[in-house]
Design a protein around this motif. Structure first.
Motif, PDB file in Angstrom:
ATOM      1  N   THR A  48     -25.957  -1.630  24.270  1.00 19.14           N
ATOM      2  CA  THR A  48     -26.514  -0.836  23.161  1.00 19.14           C
ATOM      3  C   THR A  48     -26.558  -1.648  21.883  1.00 19.14           C
ATOM      4  O   THR A  48     -27.571  -1.640  21.156  1.00 19.14           O
ATOM      5  CB  THR A  48     -25.678   0.439  22.944  1.00 19.14           C
ATOM      6  OG1 THR A  48     -25.774   1.266  24.102  1.00 19.14           O
ATOM      7  CG2 THR A  48     -26.169   1.213  21.731  1.00 19.14           C
ATOM      8  N   ARG A  49     -25.484  -2.363  21.576  1.00 21.09           N
ATOM      9  CA  ARG A  49     -25.442  -3.173  20.359  1.00 21.09           C
ATOM     10  C   ARG A  49     -26.508  -4.261  20.384  1.00 21.09           C
ATOM     11  O   ARG A  49     -27.180  -4.516  19.377  1.00 21.09           O
ATOM     12  CB  ARG A  49     -24.060  -3.820  20.201  1.00 21.09           C
ATOM     13  CG  ARG A  49     -23.847  -4.457  18.823  1.00 21.09           C
ATOM     14  CD  ARG A  49     -22.555  -5.244  18.770  1.00 21.09           C
ATOM     15  NE  ARG A  49     -22.718  -6.581  19.362  1.00 21.09           N
ATOM     16  CZ  ARG A  49     -21.712  -7.435  19.552  1.00 21.09           C
ATOM     17  NH1 ARG A  49     -20.477  -7.080  19.248  1.00 21.09           N
ATOM     18  NH2 ARG A  49     -21.944  -8.633  20.074  1.00 21.09           N
ATOM     19  N   GLN A  52     -29.987  -2.706  19.816  1.00 23.50           N
ATOM     20  CA  GLN A  52     -30.152  -2.352  18.404  1.00 23.50           C
ATOM     21  C   GLN A  52     -30.345  -3.601  17.543  1.00 23.50           C
ATOM     22  O   GLN A  52     -31.141  -3.590  16.591  1.00 23.50           O
ATOM     23  CB  GLN A  52     -28.939  -1.556  17.928  1.00 23.50           C
ATOM     24  CG  GLN A  52     -28.826  -0.182  18.560  1.00 23.50           C
ATOM     25  CD  GLN A  52     -27.539   0.530  18.225  1.00 23.50           C
ATOM     26  OE1 GLN A  52     -26.574  -0.072  17.739  1.00 23.50           O
ATOM     27  NE2 GLN A  52     -27.483   1.836  18.482  1.00 23.50           N
ATOM     28  N   GLN A  53     -29.646  -4.654  17.869  1.00 23.18           N
ATOM     29  CA  GLN A  53     -29.744  -5.893  17.108  1.00 23.18           C
ATOM     30  C   GLN A  53     -31.141  -6.477  17.169  1.00 23.18           C
ATOM     31  O   GLN A  53     -31.680  -6.947  16.157  1.00 23.18           O
ATOM     32  CB  GLN A  53     -28.738  -6.909  17.657  1.00 23.18           C
ATOM     33  CG  GLN A  53     -28.802  -8.271  16.972  1.00 23.18           C
ATOM     34  CD  GLN A  53     -27.854  -9.277  17.624  1.00 23.18           C
ATOM     35  OE1 GLN A  53     -26.922  -8.897  18.338  1.00 23.18           O
ATOM     36  NE2 GLN A  53     -28.101 -10.551  17.380  1.00 23.18           N
ATOM     37  N   ALA A  55     -33.938  -4.789  18.115  1.00 19.67           N
ATOM     38  CA  ALA A  55     -34.931  -3.799  17.685  1.00 19.67           C
ATOM     39  C   ALA A  55     -35.278  -3.941  16.207  1.00 19.67           C
ATOM     40  O   ALA A  55     -36.434  -3.760  15.814  1.00 19.67           O
ATOM     41  CB  ALA A  55     -34.428  -2.388  17.981  1.00 19.67           C
ATOM     42  N   VAL A  56     -34.295  -4.274  15.378  1.00 17.61           N
ATOM     43  CA  VAL A  56     -34.558  -4.387  13.937  1.00 17.61           C
ATOM     44  C   VAL A  56     -35.422  -5.601  13.619  1.00 17.61           C
ATOM     45  O   VAL A  56     -35.975  -5.697  12.517  1.00 17.61           O
ATOM     46  CB  VAL A  56     -33.247  -4.445  13.128  1.00 17.61           C
ATOM     47  CG1 VAL A  56     -32.422  -3.197  13.341  1.00 17.61           C
ATOM     48  CG2 VAL A  56     -32.434  -5.695  13.472  1.00 17.61           C
ATOM     49  N   GLN A  83     -38.572   1.294  25.120  1.00 17.56           N
ATOM     50  CA  GLN A  83     -38.366   2.077  23.904  1.00 17.56           C
ATOM     51  C   GLN A  83     -39.324   1.725  22.766  1.00 17.56           C
ATOM     52  O   GLN A  83     -39.543   2.550  21.877  1.00 17.56           O
ATOM     53  CB  GLN A  83     -36.927   1.876  23.415  1.00 17.56           C
ATOM     54  CG  GLN A  83     -35.853   2.294  24.395  1.00 17.56           C
ATOM     55  CD  GLN A  83     -34.461   1.902  23.947  1.00 17.56           C
ATOM     56  OE1 GLN A  83     -34.230   1.645  22.764  1.00 17.56           O
ATOM     57  NE2 GLN A  83     -33.522   1.826  24.881  1.00 17.56           N
TER      58      GLN A  83
END
Length: 222
Positions: A48-49, A52-53, A55-56, A83
């Motif tokens: 997950t981390r 998210q890292q 994705a930004v 996603q």
């Protein structure tokens, strides 16, 4: 087209494959971003981390993205593509499909000890040392099933027939029910270290790169 490379578990942006692909793309004046998925510390690493890292760093506009992911980075790339519609193309090198089912049984009694103590020492190839990894890595990973990956987009999987970490059958199973996936099998292991030129030729063709004034292959890295 934006290119991003995601390295594997306990690896780094300095991995042989990452640097090799970056060098070859640079001959076409194509930049590629290679992010350090250890950012935030290896000990508390989770899928997950990492998702998210990355994705930004995806473009907020409609600029298309090609993700190139190795091993666990391949699995993360596939879930990012599910996603985020900016991701328009996937290149997965020995992707870690079903990796918990392959990895955890090999730990034997160490698995229960990991659950009990919450930490296990793992050799990190990027840092060349043993580092503790929290059991939350496993707990978090259980939610990322390949069954969720149903978005049809051009996907190239490159996998070694003699992969000792993620069996080739994992990629075969993933590809057989997804007609948008092309699987190329090599006479290699998980590292794919002996087929650098073959990997590049497959990427070159898949991405339809122009051959004008540029070589198709260069000397393999040692």
């Amino acid at each position: 087209m934006n290119y991003l490379y995601l390295h594997g578990f306990a690896s780094s942006p300095n991995s042989t494959k990452a640097q090799d692909i970056q060098e070859r793309l640079s001959q076409h004046h194509i930049p590629i971003s290679i992010h350090d998925l250890n950012s935030g510390g290896f000990t508390h690493l989770t899928i997950t981390r990492q998702i998210q890292q990355i994705a930004v760093h995806l473009p907020a506009n409609s600029q298309p993205v090609t993700l190139i992911g190795s091993s666990l980075g391949g699995l993360i790339s596939a879930h990012l593509a599910q996603q985020h519609l900016q991701v328009q193309r996937l290149i997965l090198l020995a992707p870690a499909f079903g990796f918990l089912s392959h990895w955890l049984p090999k730990l034997g009694k160490g698995l229960k000890l990991w659950q009990l103590t919450k930490y296990m020492m793992v050799y990190h190839y990027g840092y060349q040392q043993l580092l503790p990894l929290h059991y939350n890595f496993v707990t978090d990973a259980k939610q990322y099933s390949e069954d969720l990956l149903q978005r049809p987009l051009p996907t190239l999987i490159l996998h070694g027939k003699h992969d000792e970490v993620i069996p080739i059958q994992a990629s075969r199973h993933f590809a057989i029910s997804r007609p948008w996936v092309e699987l190329i099998e090599f006479n290699s292991d998980h590292s794919l270290g002996n087929v650098s030129n073959e990997i590049w030729q497959a990427i070159y063709s898949f991405c339809q790169l122009s051959s004008t004034n540029f070589p198709l292959s260069i000397t393999n890295h040692q």
